[in-house]
Design a protein around this motif. Structure first.
Motif, short mmCIF file in Angstrom:
data_model
loop_
_atom_site.label_atom_id
_atom_site.label_comp_id
_atom_site.label_asym_id
_atom_site.label_seq_id
_atom_site.Cartn_x
_atom_site.Cartn_y
_atom_site.Cartn_z
N LEU A 218 34.94 35.17 45.70
CA LEU A 218 36.30 34.65 45.62
C LEU A 218 36.52 33.52 46.63
O LEU A 218 37.27 32.57 46.35
CB LEU A 218 37.30 35.78 45.85
N ASP A 219 35.89 33.62 47.77
CA ASP A 219 35.97 32.55 48.76
C ASP A 219 35.38 31.27 48.17
O ASP A 219 35.96 30.18 48.28
CB ASP A 219 35.22 32.96 50.02
N ALA A 222 37.71 29.84 45.55
CA ALA A 222 38.86 29.16 46.17
C ALA A 222 38.46 27.80 46.73
O ALA A 222 39.21 26.82 46.59
CB ALA A 222 39.44 30.04 47.27
N THR A 251 41.82 41.34 46.41
CA THR A 251 42.54 40.07 46.50
C THR A 251 43.81 40.23 47.32
O THR A 251 44.28 39.27 47.94
CB THR A 251 42.89 39.53 45.11
N ILE A 256 40.74 36.13 52.31
CA ILE A 256 39.89 35.14 51.65
C ILE A 256 40.14 33.79 52.32
O ILE A 256 41.26 33.29 52.34
CB ILE A 256 40.20 35.06 50.14
N MET A 260 43.28 31.65 47.22
CA MET A 260 42.77 32.12 45.95
C MET A 260 42.63 30.94 45.00
O MET A 260 43.34 29.95 45.11
CB MET A 260 43.73 33.16 45.35
N LEU A 264 42.33 32.66 37.97
CA LEU A 264 41.41 33.79 38.13
C LEU A 264 41.79 34.86 37.12
O LEU A 264 42.92 35.32 37.07
CB LEU A 264 41.51 34.36 39.55
#
Length: 397
Positions: A218-219, A222, A251, A256, A260, A264
């Protein structure tokens, strides 16, 4: 091969992970297809797919899927109870054979115990001893009556080490059914724009894998979304035993680094469809990497475990590549980011490269060439033929 009227077979099947459950269920279906007149009594360690295929549960593999030394240590009583239940069931019911599916840390000791008690042992999805802990080949040579290999180089590897009872049946993913829907249909159902890039994120099925790997994915997403690829859309493709609520929890509560991504989505138990609809993917090391390669999606192979696990187990790896597709290709077709090399920044960089159209097309061609080595479809049917031939031979000997 058609079954003979009046034939009956009693088999114990033992799978301990989601992929093994799927392969075992396909084998069960193939056995019934190859011997439609036969009566099958099937029991063992089962996952959801095996239970759907009519295999009676002695233990449930869903409760045994863990990873890492600390996790194994905490779960040892559970494993020991499962081991004893399966051993007791096999001794009491005396199956014609025990079919062990992958899961070597559990299945190889079980094979030894059951061979000592005079039971026949078939091993399907041969242990990847060529990758690590190759000394265990002597256990296979001693305790396994028939070894069914799914990768093209395995038969020769085992034969060179004195294991002659090996048959190459092909990989179950080769020639597998096409995704159930087109890219357009998948995108429409998940509110994605098919004209924009789609990136699939497959963080693994085990809880600890999932919790360590998804935040990094997820990092990376982003970083791309807020950086060089604001048009990119991301889909977390969950294994059946992971839930959308777990993604929401991560999340919500995990920090993160770059926020975000703009878009997603979460897809549950439809990894093949997500991969086929995607322009690129980040995939936890394991069988899912080969599934991505089979549908032709350029991918980055990633993995992260605890520092203790990596220090202890990482040094035992004996092959140049971690990803199955790279091992089959004999070269680095898919980038690999392992442990400390796996960061949001490094993954974003690799995905950015894969999304470049010319490079993307070149990788797809290399993936087609690599996966062609797995042969045509029908692996489960060939495995069923091998099992039935062995059973009939043993019954008549």
């Amino acid at each position: 091969m058609s079954g003979q009227t009046g034939e009956s077979f009693r088999l114990m099947l033992v799978a301990g992970e989601e992929s093994g459950d799927a392969h075992a269920a396909s084998l069960v279906e193939a056995l019934r297809e190859r011997a439609p007149a036969a009566r099958f009594e099937l029991f063992g360690s089962t996952g959801a797919r095996m239970r759907e295929a009519g295999v009676e549960s002695v233990v449930r593999e869903d409760d045994l899927a863990i990873t890492g030394l600390a996790e194994v240590a905490l779960a040892l009583p559970r494993f020991w109870a499962a081991y004893r239940a399966l051993r007791r069931s096999a001794v009491e019911r005396r199956p014609d054979a025990v079919v062990l599916v992958d899961w070597p840390d559990f299945n190889l000791p079980l094979a030894r115990a059951l061979r000592r008690r005079g039971l026949r042992v078939i091993y399907y999805i041969s242990p990847q001893l060529w990758a690590w802990r190759s000394h265990r080949v002597r256990q296979v040579r001693r305790d396994v009556d028939l070894l069914l290999a799914i990768l093209p180089f395995e038969r020769e590897w085992y034969a060179a080490r004195g294991v002659s009872h090996v048959e190459f049946v092909g990989h179950p993913f080769a020639g597998a059914a096409a995704p159930r829907e087109t890219r357009g249909e998948f995108c429409a159902r998940h509110r994605l724009d098919p004209a924009r890039p789609v990136v699939a994120l497959l963080p693994g099925s085990r809880r600890k894998e999932f919790e360590r790997i998804l935040p990094v994915m997820l990092d990376a997403a982003a970083r791309l979304s807020w950086g060089e690829r604001p048009d990119a859309q991301f889909v977390v493709a969950l294994a059946s035993r992971r839930s959308p609520e777990e993604v929401e929890a991560l999340t919500r509560y995990r920090c993160i680094g770059s926020g975000m991504p703009h878009v997603l989505r979460v897809a549950h138990d439809e990894a093949r469809e997500a991969l086929a609809a995607s322009d690129a993917a980040a995939v936890c090391s394991g069988t899912a990497t080969l599934e991505a390669a089979m549908v032709g999606t350029p991918l980055v192979v990633v993995y992260k475990v605890s520092a203790l696990n990596w220090h202890t187990l990482g040094r035992l790896i004996e092959v140049e590549h971690y990803g199955l597709v790279n091992l089959i290709a004999g070269e680095r077709v898919a980038p690999e980011l392992m442990q400390g090399d796996f960061t949001g920044e490094s993954l974003a960089r690799e995905l950015l490269t894969l999304l470049e159209p010319a490079h993307n097309a070149r990788v797809r061609e290399r993936l087609r060439a690599a996966t062609a080595r797995l042969g045509a479809g029908g692996a489960s049917l060939r495995a069923a033929d091998a099992v039935l031939n062995a059973l009939r031979g043993w019954k008549n000997s």
